[in-house]
Motif scaffolding. Structure first.
Motif, PDB file in Angstrom:
ATOM      1  N   SER A  91      -1.208 -12.424   3.983  1.00 43.35           N
ATOM      2  CA  SER A  91      -2.067 -12.372   2.578  1.00 43.35           C
ATOM      3  C   SER A  91      -2.159 -13.770   2.249  1.00 43.35           C
ATOM      4  N   ALA A 142       0.878 -14.926   1.368  1.00 40.44           N
ATOM      5  CA  ALA A 142       2.465 -15.366   2.407  1.00 40.44           C
ATOM      6  C   ALA A 142       2.356 -17.355   3.121  1.00 40.44           C
ATOM      7  N   PRO A 187       5.219 -15.556  -6.465  1.00 35.24           N
ATOM      8  CA  PRO A 187       5.700 -14.224  -6.300  1.00 35.24           C
ATOM      9  C   PRO A 187       6.935 -13.775  -6.195  1.00 35.24           C
ATOM     10  N   TYR A 188       7.675 -12.575  -6.938  1.00 35.99           N
ATOM     11  CA  TYR A 188       8.511 -11.974  -6.872  1.00 35.99           C
ATOM     12  C   TYR A 188       8.738 -11.485  -6.008  1.00 35.99           C
ATOM     13  N   CYS A 189       7.741 -10.166  -5.942  1.00 36.39           N
ATOM     14  CA  CYS A 189       8.344  -8.669  -4.472  1.00 36.39           C
ATOM     15  C   CYS A 189       7.075  -8.428  -3.425  1.00 36.39           C
ATOM     16  N   LEU A 190       5.914  -9.627  -3.792  1.00 40.02           N
ATOM     17  CA  LEU A 190       5.407  -9.345  -2.684  1.00 40.02           C
ATOM     18  C   LEU A 190       4.642  -8.301  -2.111  1.00 40.02           C
ATOM     19  N   MET A 191       5.053  -7.378  -2.802  1.00 42.62           N
ATOM     20  CA  MET A 191       4.282  -5.733  -2.809  1.00 42.62           C
ATOM     21  C   MET A 191       3.729  -5.502  -3.918  1.00 42.62           C
ATOM     22  N   GLY A 192       3.248  -6.038  -4.165  1.00 41.06           N
ATOM     23  CA  GLY A 192       1.898  -5.845  -5.003  1.00 41.06           C
ATOM     24  C   GLY A 192       2.313  -4.527  -6.517  1.00 41.06           C
ATOM     25  N   ALA A 193       3.709  -5.238  -7.020  1.00 40.14           N
ATOM     26  CA  ALA A 193       4.594  -4.501  -8.209  1.00 40.14           C
ATOM     27  C   ALA A 193       4.228  -5.277  -9.785  1.00 40.14           C
ATOM     28  N   CYS A 194       4.899  -6.861  -9.020  1.00 40.90           N
ATOM     29  CA  CYS A 194       5.658  -7.726 -10.206  1.00 40.90           C
ATOM     30  C   CYS A 194       3.954  -8.423 -10.618  1.00 40.90           C
ATOM     31  N   HIS A 195       3.213  -8.552 -10.194  1.00 40.35           N
ATOM     32  CA  HIS A 195       1.951  -9.819 -10.755  1.00 40.35           C
ATOM     33  C   HIS A 195       2.596 -10.207 -10.894  1.00 40.35           C
ATOM     34  N   ASP A 196       3.152 -11.557 -10.456  1.00 38.68           N
ATOM     35  CA  ASP A 196       2.895 -12.710 -10.992  1.00 38.68           C
ATOM     36  C   ASP A 196       2.640 -14.361 -10.140  1.00 38.68           C
ATOM     37  N   GLN A 221      -4.203 -10.832  -6.736  1.00 36.19           N
ATOM     38  CA  GLN A 221      -2.691 -10.624  -6.180  1.00 36.19           C
ATOM     39  C   GLN A 221      -3.157 -11.124  -5.623  1.00 36.19           C
ATOM     40  N   CYS A 254      -0.737 -11.496  -2.986  1.00 36.83           N
ATOM     41  CA  CYS A 254       0.573 -10.456  -2.161  1.00 36.83           C
ATOM     42  C   CYS A 254      -0.381  -9.648  -1.736  1.00 36.83           C
ATOM     43  N   ARG A 255      -1.529  -9.013  -1.838  1.00 36.51           N
ATOM     44  CA  ARG A 255      -1.912  -8.317  -2.075  1.00 36.51           C
ATOM     45  C   ARG A 255      -3.858  -8.763  -1.319  1.00 36.51           C
ATOM     46  N   ARG A 274       6.312  -1.981   7.590  1.00 40.88           N
ATOM     47  CA  ARG A 274       5.333  -3.356   7.175  1.00 40.88           C
ATOM     48  C   ARG A 274       4.310  -4.189   8.208  1.00 40.88           C
ATOM     49  N   MET A 320      13.008 -14.860  -5.034  1.00 44.66           N
ATOM     50  CA  MET A 320      12.211 -13.298  -5.095  1.00 44.66           C
ATOM     51  C   MET A 320      13.148 -12.815  -4.725  1.00 44.66           C
ATOM     52  N   THR A 321      12.845 -11.583  -4.215  1.00 43.53           N
ATOM     53  CA  THR A 321      13.692 -10.958  -3.619  1.00 43.53           C
ATOM     54  C   THR A 321      14.016 -10.679  -2.403  1.00 43.53           C
ATOM     55  N   ALA A 340      10.702  -8.991  -0.736  1.00 39.70           N
ATOM     56  CA  ALA A 340       9.925 -10.062  -0.526  1.00 39.70           C
ATOM     57  C   ALA A 340      10.125 -11.271   1.058  1.00 39.70           C
ATOM     58  N   LEU A 376       7.816 -11.431   4.010  1.00 40.92           N
ATOM     59  CA  LEU A 376       7.220 -12.480   4.876  1.00 40.92           C
ATOM     60  C   LEU A 376       7.409 -11.950   6.358  1.00 40.92           C
ATOM     61  N   CYS A 387       2.244  -5.897 -15.465  1.00 46.11           N
ATOM     62  CA  CYS A 387       3.067  -5.502 -14.211  1.00 46.11           C
ATOM     63  C   CYS A 387       3.712  -3.809 -14.693  1.00 46.11           C
ATOM     64  N   ARG A 403       7.314  -1.505 -14.437  1.00 48.93           N
ATOM     65  CA  ARG A 403       7.705  -2.231 -13.379  1.00 48.93           C
ATOM     66  C   ARG A 403       9.277  -2.799 -13.450  1.00 48.93           C
ATOM     67  N   TYR A 404       9.095  -4.174 -12.984  1.00 43.42           N
ATOM     68  CA  TYR A 404      10.629  -4.519 -13.576  1.00 43.42           C
ATOM     69  C   TYR A 404      11.086  -5.048 -14.702  1.00 43.42           C
ATOM     70  N   LYS A 446      -2.746   0.062 -12.796  1.00 44.01           N
ATOM     71  CA  LYS A 446      -3.099  -1.149 -11.717  1.00 44.01           C
ATOM     72  C   LYS A 446      -4.508  -1.122 -12.670  1.00 44.01           C
TER      73      LYS A 446
END
Lengths: 98, 476
Positions: free
Chosen positions: A29, A32, A54-63, A75, A77-78, B54, B141-142, B145, B149, B419, B422-423, B453
């Motif tokens: 991505s 990445a 990036p926080y979530c890297l799966m399209g949810a957090c939009h950071d 995004q 990550c997406r 993934r 990050m989580t 996440a 990677l 978001c 979501r968070y 979205k």
């Protein structure tokens, strides 16, 4: 920042970040590739100007918003890295029309 | 499987539309499609697998042992899906779903409206919000996440990575980093000590579930290689040039560790945005401390024709999600009258489902995060998008007698950033309940609306301009 493991497959992809040429691998991505290239902060926020990455890297957090080929608020990550992509870090709110 | 590359390839209607191509979504789709029903699968990622598998069909990892054998289970599910007659749209963003089972989907620069006799939501889980001071800093990050990677880009943290929190994924990722030759520098374990007591009654059932063998060996391996600090009750992350510092409290002692990465995790919760926007009822589940859609034994939501399967319905893990997807596919094949009989192995699956279900209450109880880490310290940001702290929410609820999450939006804009809650959704509802001194059953969740979205005006304007679509756009 992140580092690539030594034993991997995937061809090299060339792109630029803030005008600087860099590389990622096919299947990355944009997020990445930026993290491996040493960028933890992708933007500053519209509300306070704080740095974010990036926080979530799966399209949810939009950071992980960046500007890609002239379009802001993408995004990272997406979106898959493509050859020749021009990626810019973002600062504050996006401008109208971008 | 027929790959959909643009909106022009999407039919206007299908028997079933599945949102999400993880284990539950793929299995439900493959099974229903085998009965002759027309099935469209919409997924945001570029490749199938969801988050748990993934990029499993295209991972750049050459050494398969690094991530462990469970990950590669996804290959079989993906191969079966590949061989099915399903239509599959990768990179598709579902931005609308309503009670008429009409879906708005963006693909590339365009959007289409598509409808189905039945919609299956298999949008899985997101990591539970972890509102500690500094969780918005770059470099934090989580754990999920970081694991993405590893799976999709074969990348691991460079420098000192501190993992903090609780839950099976944290230990699995630590083990994977050790396998990859990049062990974390420390693990700060926030599992509340009292959880062992509440988990104990569920231990016998857990011992007879398939989880045990995997878990114990993994925990032992990690503990022998990584410094583990147990009983952590407070966390705060500070920018500390260069890098980060993580301050924590354990008992009466405070300590601080320097880090380049802080990876947070305290379990996963169902991703309820799409179901909430579609008007499906949500309930607060106290054992998992999470919002979940209300579903019946077949996974049907409160809205006729919309079902939910996998971790998006209730957290159960990849194996359960895959089996439930299969069972849902069989059920819908019968309900919707697929031309061909699907070989029903529902009877064979049931004991396997039960075996996995037996193990869950122990895991749920053991890894249930404390309320303190769910609602955050007053100085911690709750809403990342609008930068609203947990303290601001509590003060506003008390000062203005705010009834619930939908009222607090009007005062503080929590949940109104990109978001879309979501968070912060879970944090905000728990904060309000705590400030008002009322149980979670008296609190509701954000009422979400389309688009769920962010999409561009261009994508919205690209919807074809016939009567049906015009009515649809007016409706939203």
């Amino acid at each position: 920042m992140f580092q690539r493991l030594p034993d991997i497959s995937g061809t090299t992809v060339h792109f630029s970040i803030d005008g600087k040429p860099t590389t990622g691998i096919e299947g990355d991505s944009v997020a990445a590739a930026l993290l491996v290239a040493g960028h933890n902060a992708f933007r500053t926020t519209a509300v306070s100007g704080a740095e974010r990455g990036p926080y979530c890297l799966m399209g949810a957090c939009h950071d992980c918003y960046v500007e890609i080929d002239g379009t802001a608020n993408q995004q990272a990550c997406r979106i898959r890295l493509r050859d020749g992509m021009s990626v810019l870090t973002q600062h504050g709110k996006r401008d109208l029309g971008r | 499987m027929k790959r959909i590359n643009g909106c022009q390839d999407i039919e206007s209607t299908y028997d079933i539309i599945v949102v999400g191509a993880g284990p539950a979504g793929m299995n439900a789709a493959s099974t229903a499609s085998a009965s002759g029903l027309s099935v469209l699968v919409l997924d945001e990622n570029a490749t199938v697998g969801g988050q748990i598998y993934r990029n499993v069909t295209a991972s750049p990892l050459r050494d398969r042992s690094i991530v462990g054998p469970d990950y590669w289970q996804g290959e079989k599910i993906a191969a079966r899906f590949e061989a099915s007659a399903c239509h599959y749209a990768p990179g598709a963003v579902v931005w609308h779903l309503d009670k008429e089972r009409t879906i708005g989907v963006a693909l590339g620069e365009a959007s289409r409206i598509v409808s189905a006799r039945h919609v299956i939501i298999a949008t899985g889980a997101i990591e539970r919000p972890f509102p500690v001071e500094g969780w918005t800093l770059p470099g934090v990050m989580t754990v999920g996440a970081a694991q993405i990677l590893l799976k999709s880009s074969a990348a691991v943290p460079r420098g000192r990575a501190v993992l903090a929190g609780t839950g099976p994924l944290l230990w699995l990722y630590a083990w994977q980093c050790i396998q990859a030759g990049a062990p974390p520098s420390a693990i700060l374990d926030t599992t509340p000590r009292g959880n062992w007591l509440s988990a104990m009654p569920h231990l016998p059932a857990f011992l007879s579930s398939p989880y045990l063998g995997k878990g114990l060996a993994l925990l032992r391996a990690v503990r022998s290689k990584v410094r583990v600090v147990s009983g952590v009750t407070e966390l705060a992350i500070k920018a500390h040039s260069p890098g980060l510092s993580i301050e924590f409290r354990r008992g009466s002692r405070s300590e601080s560790i320097a880090a380049d990465h802080v990876l947070l995790h305290q379990g996963v919760v169902p991703n309820v945005n799409l179901v909430s926007a579609a008007g499906c009822d949500l309930i607060w589940d106290e054992t998992q401390a999470a919002w979940q859609p209300q579903t019946d034994a077949h996974g049907l939501s409160s809205v006729p024709g919309i079902s939910i399967v996998g971790d998006g319905a209730r957290i159960g893990g990849a194996e359960l999600a895959a089996m439930r997807g299969e069972i849902m596919g069989q059920h819908l094949a019968q309900q919707l009258g697929g031309e061909r009989r699907v070989d029903s192995n529902g009877a064979q699956l049931t004991p396997k489902v039960k075996a996995y279900e037996r193990g869950r209450p122990f895991l749920d109880a053991l890894y249930r995060p404390t309320q303190a880490f769910r609602v955050g310290a007053p100085s911690a940001i709750a809403c990342r998008c609008e930068e609203i702290t947990c303290g601001q929410i509590t003060e506003t609820v008390r000062a203005l007698d705010v009834a619930g999450p939908n009222q607090i939006k009007a005062f503080l804009r929590t949940g109104m950033g990109p978001c879309q809650g979501r968070y912060c959704g879970a944090t905000v509802s728990e904060l309000i309940a705590a400030a008002r001194g009322i149980p979670m059953s008296d609190i509701n969740y954000y009422r979400l609306r389309s688009p769920v979205k962010p999409i561009t005006l261009g994508q919205l304007a690209s919807v074809p301009h016939n009567n049906e679509e015009a009515k649809f756009v007016q409706r939203i």
